[in-house]
Write a protein that holds these residues in place. Structure first.
Motif, PDB file in Angstrom:
ATOM      1  N   ALA B  70       0.842  -1.205   0.000  1.00 43.03           N
ATOM      2  CA  ALA B  70       0.000   0.000   0.000  1.00 43.03           C
ATOM      3  C   ALA B  70       0.869   1.244   0.000  1.00 43.03           C
ATOM      4  O   ALA B  70       1.979   1.239   0.558  1.00 43.03           O
ATOM      5  N   GLY B  71       0.380   2.287  -0.639  1.00 44.65           N
ATOM      6  CA  GLY B  71       1.142   3.536  -0.706  1.00 44.65           C
ATOM      7  C   GLY B  71       1.199   4.240   0.639  1.00 44.65           C
ATOM      8  O   GLY B  71       2.171   4.894   0.982  1.00 44.65           O
ATOM      9  N   HIS B  72       0.138   4.081   1.412  1.00 42.30           N
ATOM     10  CA  HIS B  72       0.091   4.791   2.687  1.00 42.30           C
ATOM     11  C   HIS B  72       0.739   3.950   3.779  1.00 42.30           C
ATOM     12  O   HIS B  72       0.499   2.749   3.879  1.00 42.30           O
ATOM     13  N   THR B  73       1.559   4.609   4.606  1.00 46.52           N
ATOM     14  CA  THR B  73       2.354   3.882   5.604  1.00 46.52           C
ATOM     15  C   THR B  73       1.512   3.235   6.695  1.00 46.52           C
ATOM     16  O   THR B  73       1.956   2.298   7.353  1.00 46.52           O
ATOM     17  N   PHE B  74       0.263   3.771   6.888  1.00 41.72           N
ATOM     18  CA  PHE B  74      -0.556   3.222   7.971  1.00 41.72           C
ATOM     19  C   PHE B  74      -0.721   1.700   7.846  1.00 41.72           C
ATOM     20  O   PHE B  74      -0.709   0.978   8.833  1.00 41.72           O
ATOM     21  N   TRP B  75      -0.870   1.229   6.601  1.00 44.96           N
ATOM     22  CA  TRP B  75      -1.172  -0.188   6.382  1.00 44.96           C
ATOM     23  C   TRP B  75       0.016  -1.095   6.682  1.00 44.96           C
ATOM     24  O   TRP B  75      -0.130  -2.296   6.800  1.00 44.96           O
TER      25      TRP B  75
END
Lengths: 124, 469
Positions: B70-75
Motif C-alpha cells: 500500500a502507498g500509505h504507511t498506515f497499512w
C-alpha cells in the motif's frame, strides 16, 4: 341666594402635604360655606387636631410625602365621618380598607370636586 | 455484513470455497463503504473500490497485493499489523478502532476500523476489515460542542427519558453544581428538585413530544445556593438523535429592572400629576390676589420661574438635592440682587431634599419679590441690603434645628403697602406647613425681617450635616 351655602355649618378637615393644593382646597371649602380644619400635612398633625375638634367631613390626600394617610382615614370612617380621598396615584393602588371611599385622581376637575363635596358631605 | 457474508460461505448453494470467494469478492466490490477481505498473511483477497483511496493503490492493484504494497504507511504500521494478527489468530473482534491520519488525496480523515475473522468450511482464515469515515460526524460534533460551550446561557442536553446527557460551563456556574451532580440524573431530581415544576413537566412530557419545541417558558423558583431567580426556558427536540436541547436564560436582573422601570414610571406619573395640581392651585390662588390680568401674569410667571429654578438645582445636585445657599442666592439674583453688594448669605452648608428645597425657594421667592417691590431692594430704600443668616443645631430624634433670619436694611419706615395676602401666606406657611416651627414676618430696625425656625428630619437633609456645637 336664599338657600344656605352647601357646606354651611360643616367643619371639613383638610389633610394634604402640598401647601398650595391644601390652600386651594381650603378656599373651595370656604367658598361653599364650610369651615376648614387645618390644613395639615402629616398624620401626626392630623391626629393632634382631631383630639380637640370633631370634623363633619374630611378631604384626605392618600399619600403624604413618604407616609400613608390611611390610619387617619380609617379612624375617621370608624367614627362615621364621611371622607373624600384625593390621590396622585391611580385609584387601584388604594389600600383595601379604603377601596369603597370616593376618590378623586389628581389633577381633578374643580367643578366635579365641588359637586362631590356638596353631595357627599351634605348628605351624610 | 461479515455475518451475512459468513452465512453465504456456509450456505448450501456454494459448496466450493473458490466459488464462495468469487461471490464475496463480487459483493465487496459493489459496496460503497471501504472494505477489505484479507488473508491472514495480509494479502488482499477482495476490496471495495472506495478502499483504494485509503490504501493509496490503484483500484485494479489491490486484489492479490499485500498490505505492505500500500502507498500509505498506515497499512504497514505495527498498529494495523497487531489488529490483523489478533483477529486472525485469536478470533478477536475489533469495534470502532479510531484512526486519525492524513490520507493524502483524501486529506485528514478520522476512520473507525471494524474487524472480525471469517473462517470457511475448508478452514481458510480471512479478516474482514471495514472502514467507516467518521470525519464529518466528528467535525459536526466538535462544532456543536463548541457552539454549546460558547453559549453564555446555561444549556442542558437531555435524553428523551429526561435524563441529563450533558451541561455546559455556564450551567454549572449559574446553578453552582458539579458535573457529577448533574450528568445521568433526571432533570426533576437536580438540586433540591427545583426543576420539578408541574408546568415544566407538562411541557417536557406532553407538549414537547407533539410540538418539538417551546419557547420562553418562565420558571420562578428559589434555587439552592443562588436564591430566587426567574428563568426563561427554550427547548428543542432532536428526533433523529433522540435528544432534547434546553436553554435556560436567567432573566432575574431583567425582570428586576422591568419592575423597577414600572415603579419609576408610576412615580413619574404621580409627580407629573401632583405638579399639574400644584400649578393649577397656584394659578387659582394667584388670581385671587391679582388686581389685573397683567399683575396676575407677572406674579404667576415669576412663581413658576422660581419653581423651575428649584427644579434645575435639584437636577444638578446629587440625589435630587440642592444647597440652601444656592436656593436663596438664585431668588435674590432673579430680582437683580448682587451678592456682597446688595445681599449677603452666611451659614453652614446645608443640602436640602426636593420638598425642602421647594419650600425654601417659595419663601425666598416671595421675600425677594417683596424686597424688590417694597423693601430693601426697591427704590424706597437708601443703600438697601439683604442679609440672610442661618445656623443649625441638633434637635433630638435625629432632626436638625434650623434658624434662618432674612433681614433687610435701608428702609426708615415700614412699607406703606405690603404684598398680596397670598405672598405673605406663602412666606409664613411654606416651611412650617411641612416641617413645623414658625416663619414670622416683622419690621425690624431698618427693614423687613423674617425669622424662620424649624427642624428638618434626616430624610430632608440628604447629606449628613455637620451640626455646630
Amino acid at each position: 341666594m336664599n338657600t344656605p351655602a352647601p357646606l354651611d355649618g360643616l367643619k371639613i378637615l383638610v389633610v394634604e402635604d402640598e401647601l398650595l393644593v391644601a390652600m386651594d382646597l381650603g378656599r373651595m371649602i370656604r367658598s361653599l360655606g364650610g369651615e376648614v380644619l387645618g390644613p395639615v400635612s402629616t398624620v401626626q398633625a392630623a391626629t393632634a387636631l382631631l383630639q380637640t375638634t370633631e370634623p363633619n367631613g374630611a378631604v384626605i390626600d392618600v399619600q403624604l410625602g413618604a407616609e400613608s394617610s390611611a390610619p387617619i382615614a380609617e379612624d375617621l370612617m370608624a367614627g362615621g365621618v364621611p371622607i373624600l380621598l384625593i390621590t396622585g396615584y391611580t385609584t387601584e393602588m388604594l389600600p383595601a380598607s379604603l377601596a369603597k371611599v370616593p376618590c378623586m385622581s389628581k389633577p381633578y376637575s374643580r367643578t366635579d370636586f365641588r359637586k362631590l363635596m356638596q353631595r357627599y358631605f351634605r348628605q351624610a | 455484513m461479515p455475518d451475512s457474508a459468513g452465512n453465504l460461505f456456509r450456505s448450501t448453494a456454494f459448496t466450493t470455497p473458490a466459488k464462495c470467494e468469487d461471490v464475496v469478492e463480487a459483493i465487496v466490490c459493489s459496496l460503497d463503504q471501504p472494505i477489505l477481505i484479507l488473508r491472514s498473511d495480509r494479502t488482499i483477497q477482495a476490496a471495495s473500490q472506495s478502499a483504494a483511496g485509503f490504501l493509496e493503490l490503484a483500484p485494479g492493484d489491490m486484489v492479490g497485493h499485500s498490505l505492505d504494497d500500500a502507498g500509505h504507511t498506515f497499512w504497514k504500521s505495527p498498529e494495523l499489523r497487531a489488529i490483523v494478527d489478533e483477529v486472525a489468530a485469536k478470533d478477536a473482534v475489533i469495534t470502532d478502532h479510531r484512526v486519525e491520519q492524513d490520507f493524502g488525496k483524501l486529506g485528514q480523515r478520522v476512520v473507525l476500523l471494524n474487524a472480525r475473522r471469517l473462517t470457511t468450511r475448508s478452514d481458510d482464515i480471512f479478516v474482514v476489515l471495514t472502514l467507516r469515515d467518521n470525519t464529518e460526524l466528528e467535525f459536526a460534533k466538535e462544532y456543536s460542542e463548541k457552539i454549546v460551550d460558547a453559549l453564555r446561557d446555561p444549556f442542558l442536553i437531555l435524553d428523551w427519558d429526561l435524563r441529563v446527557r450533558s451541561a455546559n460551563g455556564p450551567f454549572y456556574k449559574v446553578f453552582q453544581v458539579r458535573p457529577g451532580e448533574v450528568e445521568g440524573r433526571l432533570i426533576y431530581g437536580l438540586g433540591n428538585g427545583q426543576w420539578n415544576v408541574p408546568r415544566l413537566r407538562e411541557l417536557l412530557e406532553d407538549i414537547l413530544p407533539k410540538n418539538s419545541s417551546f419557547d420562553d417558558f418562565e420558571v420562578e423558583h428559589e434555587f439552592e445556593g443562588i436564591g430566587r431567580r426567574v428563568m426563561l426556558l427554550n427547548a428543542r427536540r432532536i428526533n433523529h438523535l433522540r435528544l432534547i436541547l434546553l436553554v435556560i436564560e436567567d432573566v432575574t436582573e431583567q425582570k428586576h429592572a422591568e419592575r423597577q422601570r414600572t415603579v419609576l414610571l408610576g412615580e413619574l406619573q404621580h409627580r407629573a400629576k401632583n405638579l399639574l395640581m400644584t400649578v393649577r392651585a397656584l394659578s387659582e390662588l394667584t388670581i385671587q390676589g391679582a388686581s389685573s390680568l397683567e399683575s396676575f401674569g407677572e406674579s404667576f410667571c415669576a412663581r413658576i420661574d422660581a419653581m423651575v429654578r428649584s427644579q434645575d438645582l435639584l437636577v444638578q445636585g446629587p440625589e435630587t438635592s440642592a444647597l440652601l445657599a444656592e436656593v436663596i442666592r438664585l431668588e435674590l439674583q432673579s430680582i437683580g440682587g448682587r451678592e456682597l453688594t446688595t445681599f449677603r448669605l452666611e451659614g453652614p452648608e446645608l443640602r436640602l431634599s426636593a420638598r425642602a428645597c421647594y419650600a425654601f425657594a417659595m419663601t425666598a421667592h416671595e421675600l425677594a419679590t417683596n424686597a424688590a417691590k417694597y423693601g430693601a431692594l426697591s427704590k424706597n430704600a437708601c443703600d438697601g441690603r439683604v442679609e440672610v443668616v442661618w445656623n443649625i443645631s441638633p434637635a433630638g430624634d435625629g432632626k436638625t434645628a434650623l434658624r434662618l433670619i432674612w433681614r433687610e436694611h435701608g428702609l426708615s419706615t415700614p412699607p406703606t403697602r405690603k404684598g398680596t395676602g397670598f405672598g405673605t401666606q406663602l412666606v409664613e406657611n411654606s416651611v412650617p406647613y411641612l416641617f413645623g416651627g414658625s416663619s414670622v414676618l416683622s419690621f425690624g430696625r431698618d427693614g423687613i425681617e423674617c425669622m424662620i425656625e424649624t427642624s428638618l428630619a434626616a430624610e430632608d437633609l440628604p447629606l449628613p450635616t455637620v451640626t455646630q456645637a
